[in-house]
Design an enzyme around this catalytic site. Structure first.
Site, PDB file in Angstrom:
ATOM      1  N   ASP A  94       1.062  -0.993   0.218  1.00  0.00           N
ATOM      2  CA  ASP A  94      -0.414   0.023  -0.083  1.00  0.00           C
ATOM      3  C   ASP A  94       0.416   1.310   0.185  1.00  0.00           C
ATOM      4  O   ASP A  94       1.877   1.562  -0.403  1.00  0.00           O
ATOM      5  CB  ASP A  94      -1.099  -0.450   1.455  1.00  0.00           C
ATOM      6  CG  ASP A  94      -2.747   0.294   1.117  1.00  0.00           C
ATOM      7  OD1 ASP A  94      -2.430   1.548   0.505  1.00  0.00           O
ATOM      8  OD2 ASP A  94      -3.267  -0.058   1.077  1.00  0.00           O
ATOM      9  N   HIS A 126      -3.976   5.998   3.000  1.00  0.00           N
ATOM     10  CA  HIS A 126      -4.950   5.097   2.672  1.00  0.00           C
ATOM     11  C   HIS A 126      -3.484   3.897   3.311  1.00  0.00           C
ATOM     12  O   HIS A 126      -4.533   3.123   3.551  1.00  0.00           O
ATOM     13  CB  HIS A 126      -4.120   4.793   1.167  1.00  0.00           C
ATOM     14  CG  HIS A 126      -4.746   4.417   0.525  1.00  0.00           C
ATOM     15  ND1 HIS A 126      -4.754   2.447   0.631  1.00  0.00           N
ATOM     16  CD2 HIS A 126      -6.693   4.570   0.498  1.00  0.00           C
ATOM     17  CE1 HIS A 126      -6.002   1.973   0.049  1.00  0.00           C
ATOM     18  NE2 HIS A 126      -6.702   2.815  -0.496  1.00  0.00           N
ATOM     19  N   SER A 306     -10.967  -0.591  -1.375  1.00  0.00           N
ATOM     20  CA  SER A 306      -9.896  -0.486  -0.029  1.00  0.00           C
ATOM     21  C   SER A 306     -10.229  -1.179   0.757  1.00  0.00           C
ATOM     22  O   SER A 306      -8.990  -1.787   1.723  1.00  0.00           O
ATOM     23  CB  SER A 306      -9.134   0.284  -0.636  1.00  0.00           C
ATOM     24  OG  SER A 306      -8.088   0.368  -1.609  1.00  0.00           O
TER      25      SER A 306
END
Length: 361
Positions: A94, A126, A306
């Site tokens: 990520d 994120h 996600s």
């Protein structure tokens, strides 16, 4: 109170309300752009629209915080049995990870394939959010925002920059690193909450899928996001179109981008007629770990496939901590029987929404 028939609700989810639409006042119908064949009466449209509006308000008020997500997938009941994912390592590819108190002591390795830095950081937030959903302990929230597998160890490989964009060469380098080091760190699960908008027929697309399948062939459980390019058919992003990997969509209402634009979970089938996604999980308005930027909070809210992907990755960590002898194929077969049917098309929900009680029993 506005009531909507189940048939009507399914239809609105299939159409993708609310999306771009126009009114046909002469025929007293609503026509959806890009879907000329999809027409509903004004009365039905109003019922659907107001139902979704009220439903969304309830989502905001209740908040899809991790305690609610855990309740939906029955994770708390599993945790009370003492199953927390201990002894299993998940590799997260990520945007990086920060020294968040919820999981910092269990990040056993960090490698930066973007900037080459030798310390933990997450300039996009994120990766920290995804990691918190998968394995956060909820320390800074008295357990409220605890993740799905709070006892699992974590390896984080930074392949996305501060804008959430990544290069194929960095992703492949991270996958190669996992293959070389999976025994050293006992990596059993790979979480790839990234979808690349490549065509399967393109050389880059084929290369990405082949590397994802190499991880699978090496015995790893590879779990990838379906992407947020729905609701049209064939909108799964790569490498989620691979026949081998486990592709995850989100099972709740559409998320929201800036300026009122909405996004939907990617849907199958793929161009090779493979039914995708395999399974779904909550993924909208999820509260989890932030990247601890100056002046910020310990937690933030994000939406998308996600966020649904680490829910499934955490569930697999729980399963493997209980039954470490299972192969990745056996894990996939158990997932097939562990979904709650939500009444949506297979191309939207796959086997259904993950239920940990079904998965572990």
């Amino acid at each position: 109170m506005i009531r909507v028939k189940k048939k009507t609700f399914r239809r609105c989810c299939k159409i993708g309300i609310p999306v771009d639409f126009r009114f046909d006042f002469l025929r007293k119908q609503v026509c959806f752009r890009g879907k000329s064949s999809e027409r509903v009466s004004l009365e039905e449209f109003c019922n659907i629209f107001f139902f979704l509006h009220r439903y969304k308000q309830r989502c905001f008020m209740a908040g899809n915080v991790m305690d609610r997500v855990r309740k939906i997938v029955h994770a708390d009941e599993v945790h009370r049995r003492g199953i927390t994912g201990r002894g299993v390592t998940a590799a997260v590819m990520d945007s990086g990870v920060c020294y968040h108190p919820d999981y910092a002591d269990r990040v056993v390795y960090f490698k930066d394939f973007v900037g080459g830095r030798g310390y933990y950081y997450d300039d996009a937030s994120h990766g920290s959010h995804v990691t918190g959903i998968l394995g956060g302990s909820g320390l800074m929230s008295s357990g409220k925002y605890r993740g799905i597998a709070p006892g699992s160890d974590l390896v984080h490989l930074k392949v996305l920059d501060q804008h959430g964009a990544g290069k194929l060469k960095d992703t492949i380098a991270a996958m190669e690193w996992i293959l070389k080091n999976k025994e050293k760190f006992n990596i059993r699960v790979v979480n790839f909450s990234v979808g690349m908008a490549l065509e399967e027929g393109q050389e880059e697309g084929r290369l990405l899928i082949s590397w994802a399948e190499r991880l699978w062939d090496a015995g790893l459980v590879v779990i990838v996001a379906a992407g947020n390019r729905g609701p049209g058919e064939g909108s799964i992003t790569l490498p989620g179109t691979s026949r081998k990997v486990i592709t995850v969509g989100f099972c709740d209402l559409p998320g929201k981008r800036g300026r009122g634009q909405r996004y939907f979970s990617g849907r199958g089938p793929t161009c090779s007629c493979v039914c995708k996604p395999e399974i779904t999980a909550p993924g909208t308005f999820i509260t989890s770990c932030s990247n601890l930027k100056p002046g910020g909070n310990y937690y933030c809210v994000k939406s998308g496939t996600s966020m649904a992907t680490p829910v499934v990755s955490g569930a697999v960590c729980l399963l493997l901590s209980q039954k470490p002898w299972l192969t990745n194929l056996e894990v996939k077969m158990r997932l097939q029987k562990a979904g709650d049917d939500l009444g949506f098309p297979k191309s939207q929900q796959g086997w259904g929404r993950i239920n940990l009680l079904k998965l572990l029993d």
